[in-house]
Scaffold this active site. Structure first.
Site, PDB file in Angstrom:
ATOM      1  N   ASP A 118       0.829  -1.197   0.000  1.00 27.25           N
ATOM      2  CA  ASP A 118       0.000   0.000   0.000  1.00 27.25           C
ATOM      3  C   ASP A 118       0.874   1.262   0.000  1.00 27.25           C
ATOM      4  OD1 ASP A 118      -2.468   1.573   0.565  1.00 27.25           O
ATOM      5  OD2 ASP A 118      -1.563   1.811   2.553  1.00 27.25           O
ATOM      6  N   GLU A 141       1.521  -0.408  -5.139  1.00 30.80           N
ATOM      7  CA  GLU A 141       0.365   0.501  -5.244  1.00 30.80           C
ATOM      8  C   GLU A 141       0.934   1.890  -5.498  1.00 30.80           C
ATOM      9  OE1 GLU A 141      -1.605   3.476  -4.559  1.00 30.80           O
ATOM     10  OE2 GLU A 141      -1.782   2.922  -2.458  1.00 30.80           O
ATOM     11  N   ASP A 148     -10.881   1.393  -2.777  1.00 30.85           N
ATOM     12  CA  ASP A 148     -11.002   2.812  -2.448  1.00 30.85           C
ATOM     13  C   ASP A 148     -11.736   3.627  -3.513  1.00 30.85           C
ATOM     14  OD1 ASP A 148      -9.837   2.914   0.074  1.00 30.85           O
ATOM     15  OD2 ASP A 148      -7.816   3.221  -0.696  1.00 30.85           O
TER      16      ASP A 148
END
Length: 494
Positions: A293, A339, A392
């Protein structure tokens, strides 16, 4: 990742089943069967860690533990830790479309305590072996949770100073007093990893690899911060001296102020990035591939002053860069996805490219009717993962009809040749699957063409809808599997 493959993003929490939220039991195996029937080779999930505030798995009290709410009552009954009647009592009487966290937090502890009463003797030897095997993190985590309960659920910042600062004379009597609770929390972790290991083995036997998710930051209210503050930028009271976030972006005009403590990268470099190597070795045991992430923070990260009004008061700081990636390449079995979303400058893009890791290309961001987006399928590189959307983003259908401008919507219709009778979600899947990317992933919501009520998370918000969507069992049917398999064959991803 070699060749061309594809898969589906579905969190454990979003699995169907009777228990008020997804578990690691038979419905997870049924989903794996669905993926295999659909010709898929990857199942991407969200972090398995216990959630923090707002049920977010990105603000967890542990970077290593598993979420006990994912324990399957039927499997516990098979192990003789629950009676059939107790397992039956875990069935949720409400809607199957949402995780009812309040109900789970109210009812599940009694079942887990019942399992502990039977398991403390029956599983004593196994628990002792598990404690030894996980000694790098489990003792601090189990003590941390026992202390949190002892202090009435108070966050770490509100604990008595001697305990927060781990003064030996303060901890020794509490360890003795809370010995049973410490063992209980360790027992739940043993059960979690037992069930998860079995489920992952089942997936691998079916030809399905698991893509896990590694949150880049830890919570200020976590066993990691309390157990060893040295890797983080904290004052003597364990309060962050600066906090994580991002500047204004597509999600927020004021940026996002997450509140996580930042890393003391000087300390990490001095220790050969030992903390990060230990953390990544742990997730390499759990997953076949790991998505890191907020990967761009390894290059530069946004530092927000503690107490700032919002993230706009932050500034960029230099991250650890390539030395960290070099250290992580020494971790056996660690395969990474970066990411790399957000507002990247040329230097950050160059860093990501130099890393050699596959990045992410998101379809809902692709349809600038004037510019030439790098997210358009024909512009995507081979060494990347094409997503219709993420946990998201809005679902594709939500974006198409609720958030896209008229020009963006028309361009998406023209580019993807969208037709209502075929289903707009299927058009998005075809768009990602046709790309040159080595891997294509669609959230389950996009596969089913679902709208705003199926969105998993809206960043920067704490609404009750976040992290709560669930798929219905009826959606995992042969017709959907067959259509996905046909598309996967068409675009040569089998």
């Amino acid at each position: 990742m070699e060749g061309r493959s594809s898969g589906i993003l579905l969190p454990i929490s979003a699995l169907p089943g009777p228990c008020g939220g997804g578990t690691l039991g038979q419905y997870a195996r049924r989903f794996i069967d669905f993926l295999a029937q659909a010709g898929q080779h990857y199942w991407q999930i969200l972090p398995l860690v216990p959630p923090g505030g707002g049920e977010s798995p990105y603000m967890s009290p542990s970077s290593f533990a598993g979420n006990p709410l994912y324990l399957d009552p039927e499997l516990l009954a098979e192990d003789g830790l629950l009676t059939p009647e107790e397992a039956q009592s875990a069935q949720y009487p409400g809607s199957p479309d949402r995780v009812d966290y309040a109900w789970l937090h109210k009812t599940r502890p009694a079942l887990l305590r019942a399992a502990w009463e039977r398991g403390k003797t029956k599983c004593a030897s196994e628990l002792a072996d598990f404690w030894k095997a996980e000694k790098d993190w489990l003792p601090d985590f189990a003590l941390f949770l026992a202390l949190r309960e002892h202090f009435g659920g108070a966050e770490l910042k509100d604990w008595p100073d001697p305990v927060r600062k781990r003064e030996p004379e303060a901890l020794a009597p509490l360890r003795e007093e809370l010995e049973e609770e410490i063992k209980y929390h360790a027992f739940l972790q043993m059960l979690f990893f037992r069930q998860w290991t079995s489920l992952r083995a089942y997936a691998n036997e079916k030809g399905i690899s698991i893509i896990g998710d590694l949150p880049i930051y830890v919570s200020p209210d976590s066993a990691e911060v309390w157990g060893d503050p040295r890797p983080f930028l904290l004052d003597k009271d364990l309060t962050p001296t600066a906090e994580a976030g991002v500047p204004p972006d597509a999600f927020s005009e004021t940026g996002q102020h997450w509140g996580n403590p930042l890393y003391d990268w000087k300390y990490h470099k001095q220790t050969g990035f030992a903390w990060w190597k230990r953390r990544c070795a742990h997730v390499a045991r759990l997953y076949d591939v790991v998505r890191i992430d907020h990967f761009r923070a390894f290059h530069t990260y946004w530092s927000v002053p503690t107490g700032a009004k919002d993230a706009r008061e932050g500034h960029w700081e230099k991250g650890p860069g390539m030395p960290l990636l070099k250290a992580l390449r020494e971790v056996e079995g660690l395969e990474l996805i970066a990411e790399d979303l957000g507002d990247l400058d040329d230097a950050a893009r160059a860093f990501i490219a130099k890393s050699g890791l596959p990045g992410m290309k998101i379809l809902v961001y692709a349809f600038d009717p004037v510019g030439e987006s790098t997210y358009l399928p024909h512009n995507c590189p081979k060494n990347a993962v094409a997503y219709t959307g993420t946990h998201d983003t809005p679902t594709f259908v939500q974006w198409l009809f609720d958030e896209a401008s008229e020009a963006e919507r028309q361009y998406a219709f023209d580019y993807l040749r969208l037709r209502e009778d075929e289903g707009f979600g299927w058009g998005a899947v075809c768009g990602a699957w046709m790309s040159p990317c080595c891997l294509a992933i669609a959230p389950m919501q996009d596969l089913l063409g679902l709208g705003a009520d199926a969105r998993m998370n809206a960043p920067g918000t704490m609404g009750p809808e976040n992290w709560s969507w669930r798929v219905r069992e009826a959606a995992l049917n042969p017709d959907v599997a067959g259509r996905l398999r046909q598309i996967t064959r068409t675009y040569r991803r089998t």
